[in-house]
Motif scaffolding. Structure first.
Motif, short mmCIF file in Angstrom:
data_model
loop_
_atom_site.label_atom_id
_atom_site.label_comp_id
_atom_site.label_asym_id
_atom_site.label_seq_id
_atom_site.Cartn_x
_atom_site.Cartn_y
_atom_site.Cartn_z
N ARG A 170 -77.63 -46.61 80.18
CA ARG A 170 -77.05 -45.48 79.97
C ARG A 170 -75.92 -44.82 80.62
O ARG A 170 -76.06 -44.97 81.77
N THR A 181 -86.98 -46.31 79.43
CA THR A 181 -86.70 -45.39 78.17
C THR A 181 -87.37 -44.02 78.21
O THR A 181 -86.74 -43.08 78.29
N HIS A 213 -85.78 -41.90 81.03
CA HIS A 213 -84.42 -41.41 80.78
C HIS A 213 -84.69 -40.21 79.69
O HIS A 213 -84.10 -39.21 79.83
N THR A 233 -91.07 -54.20 78.46
CA THR A 233 -90.04 -53.71 77.87
C THR A 233 -88.64 -53.89 78.72
O THR A 233 -88.79 -53.16 79.76
N VAL A 242 -82.99 -49.95 79.69
CA VAL A 242 -82.00 -49.77 78.81
C VAL A 242 -80.64 -49.17 79.64
O VAL A 242 -80.95 -48.23 80.45
N ARG A 281 -79.51 -48.30 84.60
CA ARG A 281 -80.49 -48.84 83.58
C ARG A 281 -81.80 -48.21 84.03
O ARG A 281 -82.27 -47.99 85.23
#
Length: 230
Positions: free
Chosen positions: A49, A69, A72, A44, A47, A66
């Motif tokens: 943030r 997920t 984070h 994946t 993300v 980055r």
């Protein structure tokens, strides 16, 4: 005696994340596992943030951060835990300065800032190795299996499930925390850590998942000055 209680309303925004963190810690195996040694990653994408929990994230190099997920999310639970155990006169953290690794599963922490009355203050600063520095290090050991202090005082964490692994880094931290936060300068770290736990009302062995969670929690509170356990 704790002279700095935390009214429930002050932590309402963070209570869910802090509670999730406590469940995660309680469910981790006591010994080293594949999950703690090398978390399995999927393909994946990372993300982007610009914040962690309530705090704005400012990267040391100015690039967009980055993350994996789940990493984070763990960082959000960690910052909620740090804030929930901070003095009640501190606001929730408003800014974090950090560097994020290219793979999105490591973070090097430089600063955590909060508001005190009308001022913006550093609750943790890499270049200031004081009690709050040791308390923050304890909070990271509470949430991550791999934590390392760098020569400049910044703290580097690697993603993974929290818990006691018995690693040399955890043992070294426990001995240093006993010396710097608790004034225990004798040999036999485990015996002295268990004595600290008894002072704080815990009966668990530090070399267990429950004992490690308790030891890192009380060390955070002593470091930030919210509880002395005297």
């Amino acid at each position: 005696m704790d002279h700095n209680g935390h009214p429930l309303s002050r932590r309402r925004l963070l209570a869910g994340a802090a509670a999730a963190s406590a469940v995660t810690v309680a469910g981790v195996a006591a010994g080293p596992t594949a999950a703690t040694a090398a978390p399995t990653r999927t393909t994946t994408p990372l993300v982007a943030r610009d914040g962690i929990a309530t705090a704005q994230l400012r990267t040391a190099d100015g690039v967009v951060a980055r993350f994996q997920t789940d990493f984070h999310e763990r960082l959000g639970a960690w910052l909620a835990f740090w804030s929930a155990n901070s003095p009640r006169s501190w606001s929730v953290p408003v800014e974090v300065v950090a560097s994020v690794g290219a793979d999105g599963d490591t973070l090097t922490l430089h600063t955590v800032r909060h508001r005190y009355r009308e001022e913006l203050r550093d609750g943790f600063a890499a270049g200031r190795v004081d009690a709050a520095w040791w308390g923050t290090l304890a909070s990271l050991h509470h949430h991550f299996p791999t934590v390392r202090a760098l020569p400049d005082g910044s703290l580097r964490v690697v993603d993974g499930a929290a818990g006691w692994t018995g690693s040399s880094a955890q043992v070294a931290f426990a001995g240093a925390a006993l010396r710097e936060l608790w004034g225990e300068r004798s040999t036999g770290w485990q015996e002295h850590a268990n004595r600290v736990l008894r002072r704080a009302g815990h009966r668990a062995d530090v070399a267990s998942r429950a004992g490690w969670a308790a030891f890192t929690r009380v060390s955070l509170r002593r470091g930030l000055g919210t509880e002395s356990y005297e």
